[in-house]
Motif scaffolding. Structure first.
Motif, mmCIF file in Angstrom:
data_model
loop_
_atom_site.group_PDB
_atom_site.id
_atom_site.type_symbol
_atom_site.label_atom_id
_atom_site.label_comp_id
_atom_site.label_asym_id
_atom_site.label_seq_id
_atom_site.Cartn_x
_atom_site.Cartn_y
_atom_site.Cartn_z
ATOM 1 N N GLY A 172 0.798 -1.229 0.000
ATOM 2 C CA GLY A 172 0.000 0.000 0.000
ATOM 3 C C GLY A 172 0.829 1.276 0.000
ATOM 4 N N GLN A 173 2.137 1.107 0.198
ATOM 5 C CA GLN A 173 3.034 2.274 0.208
ATOM 6 C C GLN A 173 3.628 2.472 -1.192
ATOM 7 N N ILE A 174 4.391 3.527 -1.333
ATOM 8 C CA ILE A 174 4.912 3.893 -2.655
ATOM 9 C C ILE A 174 6.026 2.944 -3.128
ATOM 10 N N VAL A 175 5.979 2.585 -4.419
ATOM 11 C CA VAL A 175 7.077 1.878 -5.093
ATOM 12 C C VAL A 175 7.454 2.717 -6.316
ATOM 13 N N MET A 176 8.754 2.897 -6.542
ATOM 14 C CA MET A 176 9.218 3.712 -7.672
ATOM 15 C C MET A 176 10.362 2.986 -8.388
ATOM 16 N N ALA A 177 10.337 2.998 -9.725
ATOM 17 C CA ALA A 177 11.391 2.316 -10.490
ATOM 18 C C ALA A 177 11.669 3.067 -11.783
ATOM 19 N N HIS A 178 12.871 2.889 -12.293
ATOM 20 C CA HIS A 178 13.299 3.673 -13.470
ATOM 21 C C HIS A 178 14.451 2.975 -14.169
ATOM 22 N N ASN A 179 14.393 2.895 -15.507
ATOM 23 C CA ASN A 179 15.623 2.570 -16.220
ATOM 24 C C ASN A 179 15.987 3.711 -17.151
ATOM 25 N N ASN A 180 17.278 3.927 -17.273
ATOM 26 C CA ASN A 180 17.823 5.076 -17.994
ATOM 27 C C ASN A 180 18.093 4.668 -19.440
ATOM 28 N N TRP A 181 17.500 5.388 -20.382
ATOM 29 C CA TRP A 181 17.761 5.160 -21.805
ATOM 30 C C TRP A 181 18.681 6.255 -22.315
ATOM 31 N N THR A 182 19.784 5.842 -22.856
ATOM 32 C CA THR A 182 20.671 6.814 -23.480
ATOM 33 C C THR A 182 21.594 6.045 -24.426
ATOM 34 N N SER A 183 22.527 6.755 -25.053
ATOM 35 C CA SER A 183 23.504 6.053 -25.877
ATOM 36 C C SER A 183 24.319 5.140 -24.965
ATOM 37 N N TYR A 184 24.762 3.999 -25.483
ATOM 38 C CA TYR A 184 25.620 3.129 -24.660
ATOM 39 C C TYR A 184 26.949 3.840 -24.370
ATOM 40 N N ARG A 185 27.335 4.726 -25.295
ATOM 41 C CA ARG A 185 28.582 5.484 -25.117
ATOM 42 C C ARG A 185 28.531 6.240 -23.785
ATOM 43 N N ASN A 186 27.454 7.004 -23.579
ATOM 44 C CA ASN A 186 27.319 7.730 -22.313
ATOM 45 C C ASN A 186 26.847 6.809 -21.185
ATOM 46 N N GLY A 187 25.938 5.908 -21.527
ATOM 47 C CA GLY A 187 25.269 5.124 -20.494
ATOM 48 C C GLY A 187 26.192 4.229 -19.704
ATOM 49 N N GLU A 188 27.184 3.681 -20.386
ATOM 50 C CA GLU A 188 28.126 2.789 -19.716
ATOM 51 C C GLU A 188 28.931 3.555 -18.649
ATOM 52 N N ARG A 189 28.939 4.884 -18.777
ATOM 53 C CA ARG A 189 29.656 5.737 -17.810
ATOM 54 C C ARG A 189 28.727 6.277 -16.718
ATOM 55 N N TRP A 190 27.423 5.996 -16.867
ATOM 56 C CA TRP A 190 26.424 6.535 -15.922
ATOM 57 C C TRP A 190 26.356 5.602 -14.724
ATOM 58 N N ARG A 191 27.443 5.458 -13.982
ATOM 59 C CA ARG A 191 27.584 4.382 -13.018
ATOM 60 C C ARG A 191 27.955 4.883 -11.626
ATOM 61 N N ILE A 192 27.537 6.097 -11.318
ATOM 62 C CA ILE A 192 27.879 6.625 -9.993
ATOM 63 C C ILE A 192 26.658 6.571 -9.075
ATOM 64 N N VAL A 193 26.862 6.159 -7.841
ATOM 65 C CA VAL A 193 25.845 6.343 -6.799
ATOM 66 C C VAL A 193 26.375 7.447 -5.891
ATOM 67 N N PHE A 194 25.664 8.576 -5.879
ATOM 68 C CA PHE A 194 26.072 9.715 -5.053
ATOM 69 C C PHE A 194 25.310 9.701 -3.733
ATOM 70 N N ASP A 195 26.045 9.712 -2.637
ATOM 71 C CA ASP A 195 25.449 9.886 -1.308
ATOM 72 C C ASP A 195 25.946 11.246 -0.822
ATOM 73 N N ILE A 196 25.070 12.242 -0.846
ATOM 74 C CA ILE A 196 25.506 13.619 -0.561
ATOM 75 C C ILE A 196 24.867 14.126 0.727
ATOM 76 N N ALA A 197 25.716 14.554 1.667
ATOM 77 C CA ALA A 197 25.246 15.158 2.920
ATOM 78 C C ALA A 197 25.645 16.632 2.882
ATOM 79 N N PRO A 198 24.778 17.473 2.319
ATOM 80 C CA PRO A 198 25.160 18.884 2.164
ATOM 81 C C PRO A 198 24.995 19.657 3.469
ATOM 82 N N LYS A 199 25.723 20.741 3.578
ATOM 83 C CA LYS A 199 25.629 21.602 4.765
ATOM 84 C C LYS A 199 24.196 22.112 4.901
#
Ligand SMILES: [Zn+2]
Length: 501
Positions: free
Chosen positions: A201-228
Motif C-alpha cells: 500500500g506504500q509507494i514503489v518507484m522504479a526507473h531505467n535510464n535510456w541513453t547512448s551506450y557510449r554515455n550510459g556505460e559511464r552513468w555508473r555513480i551512486v552519489f550519497d551527498i550530505a550537504p551543509k
C-alpha cells in the motif's frame, strides 16, 4: 632551468620536507629521462599534497556491482572538491565521451558550448552551485592537473539541454542553413505506484535510464551527498555532473523522484535557469510535491523537459509533473500508478510544447512502451513491490509485434537490435543505445535511505562494442569512446554505506 621548473622545484622542497620515506618507496624508474622523472615527481607531489587537503575530510569512494559509490559532505565548495578529486579519472573520461557526442550531433565546436555556459547559464546558477562547480574544477586539478575549467564543467553539466534544446532553438532563431537535425532525447522507462496498486500500500518507484551506450556505460555513480544545507540525498549519476541527470533520487525528508523525457519537445528560454541546477536544487531542498514543483518551475528554461514522477513517503502521495515550457500539468493521487515512457499526456503540453509528437502511432517506442506499462502494471495490481519492479524494468514484450523481442519498443530498450531505430529521437537503425541501467526503491527503503541499482541492461544482457562496430561501420566515429556494457547484479546501496571488508 626554466621558471616553471624552478617553481615546481621550490614546491617540491616544501612538500617533501618531511616525506622522504614516502617518496623513496614509490620511485619512478631509474632509466626515465630527467624530464620524465621531473614530470612524474610533480604529478606525484601534487596528488600527495592534495590527498591531505582538509576539504576531503569525510569523503569516500568504493566500487560494487559495477557502480562507483561516492560519499560527499560539507559546504558546496568541499562537496565539489571531493567530487572532482575522487572521480577525476572518470570525469576526464566522461567529459571526452560526452563532449565528442555534443560536437558530433550539433556540428558546433567546443568553444561554442563554453560560451553558452559562460554567458547564458553561469549568471543564473545559484551561488551554492557555482561554488560546487568551481570546487569540481579545483578537485580535478589537484588530482590530475586537469586543464578543464569551470566553463568546460558547466557546459558538460548541461549535456542534456544544450545540444538538443538550446542548439535547435538557436538554429531556428538564426535561420541556420543546413542545420543538423536535432531531436530532444527520449530517455527512460519508469513508474511510481501507491495505494491499492502496491503490495504494502506504500509507494514503489522504479526507473531505467535510456541513453547512448557510449554515455550510459559511464552513468555508473551512486552519489550519497550530505550537504551543509538542505536534505541528504542518495541518487544515481554521471561523473562530474551535480544533478542525477537521468534522474533517480531520494532525500532524507522522504521525497522520491524520477522522470522520463518528453519526446519531440521544442522550446528554450535563454533567460531561464539551467535544468541541471533546478533538478539538483529540487532534490536537495524539496520536502513535498508542492515544493518540488515550485523549484522546477522557478526559472524554467525548457531544457531537458521531463515528465517528473514523484512520491512523498510521509503522505503516501504520488504525482506526475509534466513540465513543458509554455504549459505544464500536475496530477496527484494516493491510490494509483503513474508511468512514463517518453510521451506527454496533457493536450495543452502536446499542442504547445511537443506539436510533432503523434500519440496515436502504436509502433513508436514511447507509445508501444506506454501500452506495455498499462498491461504489465494492471496485471500486477496489488502485487507491485521492489522485486517485481526490478523484473518489469527488464521486460522485453513488444506490444506492436505482440511478441517477446528486445528492441526499441520494449521497456528494457535494445535499439542496437532494431532495424527501425527511433526516428522520433533521430536514432538511426541499430543505434547503439537503449536501457543502460535500472534503479528501484519503495517508501520503507526510502525511510532508511536505501535503493536497489543494476548497472547495464536491467534484463542482465551485455552489450559488446567490438562485434557491434564490426557489424555497423556507420557508428565508427564512436569507436574511441564506445565500450562494452556488461550487466552487473541488482545491488543495494544506502546512505552512509562503507565499502565491504
Ligand atoms: Zn533487456
Amino acid at each position: 632551468m626554466n621558471d616553471s621548473m624552478r617553481r615546481a622545484g621550490a614546491i617540491l622542497l616544501v612538500i617533501f620536507g618531511g616525506t622522504g620515506l614516502w617518496w623513496a618507496g614509490s620511485g619512478a624508474p631509474a632509466s626515465a629521462s630527467a624530464n620524465d622523472a621531473m614530470v612524474a615527481t610533480i604529478a606525484a607531489a601534487r596528488e600527495y599534497a592534495a590527498a591531505s587537503d582538509p576539504r576531503l575530510k569525510g569523503a569516500s569512494r568504493f566500487e560494487e556491482g559495477g557502480w562507483i559509490y561516492l560519499h560527499l559532505e560539507g559546504d558546496p565548495g568541499a562537496i565539489g572538491f571531493q567530487h572532482g578529486y575522487l572521480l577525476a579519472p572518470e570525469i576526464e573520461d566522461g567529459f571526452a565521451a560526452v563532449s565528442a557526442g555534443m560536437m558530433h550531433s550539433t556540428e558546433r565546436d567546443w568553444e561554442f558550448f563554453r560560451k553558452a555556459a559562460r554567458e547564458m547559464l553561469w549568471p543564473k546558477i545559484d551561488a551554492e552551485y557555482q561554488q560546487e562547480l568551481q570546487g569540481i574544477v579545483e578537485g580535478l586539478r589537484a588530482r590530475t592537473g586537469s586543464k578543464l575549467d569551470v566553463d568546460d564543467i558547466v557546459a558538460f553539466n548541461a549535456f542534456e539541454e544544450l545540444p538538443d534544446y538550446y542548439v535547435p532553438w538557436l538554429n531556428k532563431q538564426l535561420g541556420t542553413a543546413n542545420a543538423p537535425i536535432l531531436k530532444s532525447p527520449g530517455n527512460c522507462s519508469a513508474f511510481v505506484a501507491a495505494g491499492s496498486w502496491t503490495k504494502d500500500g506504500q509507494i514503489v518507484m522504479a526507473h531505467n535510464n535510456w541513453t547512448s551506450y557510449r554515455n550510459g556505460e559511464r552513468w555508473r555513480i551512486v552519489f550519497d551527498i550530505a550537504p551543509k544545507n538542505g536534505y541528504r540525498m542518495l541518487m544515481d549519476g554521471f561523473p562530474g555532473v551535480i544533478a542525477s541527470d537521468d534522474d533517480f533520487g531520494i532525500n532524507s525528508d522522504g521525497l522520491m523522484v524520477t522522470e522520463t523525457t518528453i519526446t519531440q519537445f521544442e522550446g528554450w528560454d535563454p533567460k531561464g535557469k539551467a535544468e541541471f541546477v533546478r533538478a539538483r536544487k529540487a532534490l536537495q531542498y524539496a520536502g513535498s510535491i508542492d515544493e518540488y514543483t515550485g523549484i522546477m518551475l522557478d526559472g524554467n528554461n525548457g531544457g531537458y523537459a521531463n515528465d517528473w514522477l514523484l512520491g512523498d513517503r510521509k503522505t503516501g502521495e504520488i504525482a506526475q509533473l509534466e513540465l513543458g515550457l509554455k504549459a505544464y500539468k500536475l496530477w496527484r493521487t494516493k491510490d494509483g500508478v503513474l508511468s512514463g515512457s517518453n510521451w506527454a499526456r496533457d493536450s495543452k503540453v502536446l499542442k504547445e510544447d511537443a506539436p510533432q509528437f503523434d500519440p496515436n502511432n502504436k509502433e513508436s517506442s514511447p507509445n508501444a512502451r506506454r501500452a506495455r506499462w498499462d498491461e504489465l502494471l494492471k496485471e500486477n495490481k496489488g502485487k507491485i513491490d521492489v522485486k517485481l519492479a526490478e523484473q518489469m524494468l527488464g521486460d522485453h514484450a513488444d506490444t506492436a509485434q505482440k511478441k517477446e523481442e528486445a528492441n526499441e519498443r520494449t521497456l528494457c530498450g535494445h535499439v542496437d537490435g532494431s532495424p527501425r531505430g527511433v526516428k522520433e529521437w533521430d536514432w538511426q537503425p541499430y543505434y547503439p543505445g537503449g536501457a543502460v541501467q535500472g534503479k528501484a526503491t519503495d517508501a520503507a527503503m526510502t525511510k532508511e535511505m536505501r535503493i536497489m541499482a543494476r548497472m547495464g541492461h536491467p534484463c542482465g544482457g551485455d552489450f559488446l562494442a567490438k562485434p557491434f562496430l564490426a557489424a555497423h561501420p556507420e557508428y565508427a566515429w564512436e569507436e574511441p569512446y564506445l565500450r562494452d556494457m556488461k550487466a552487473g547484479p541488482w545491488t543495494e546501496f544506502r546512505s552512509g554505506q562503507a565499502a565491504k571488508e
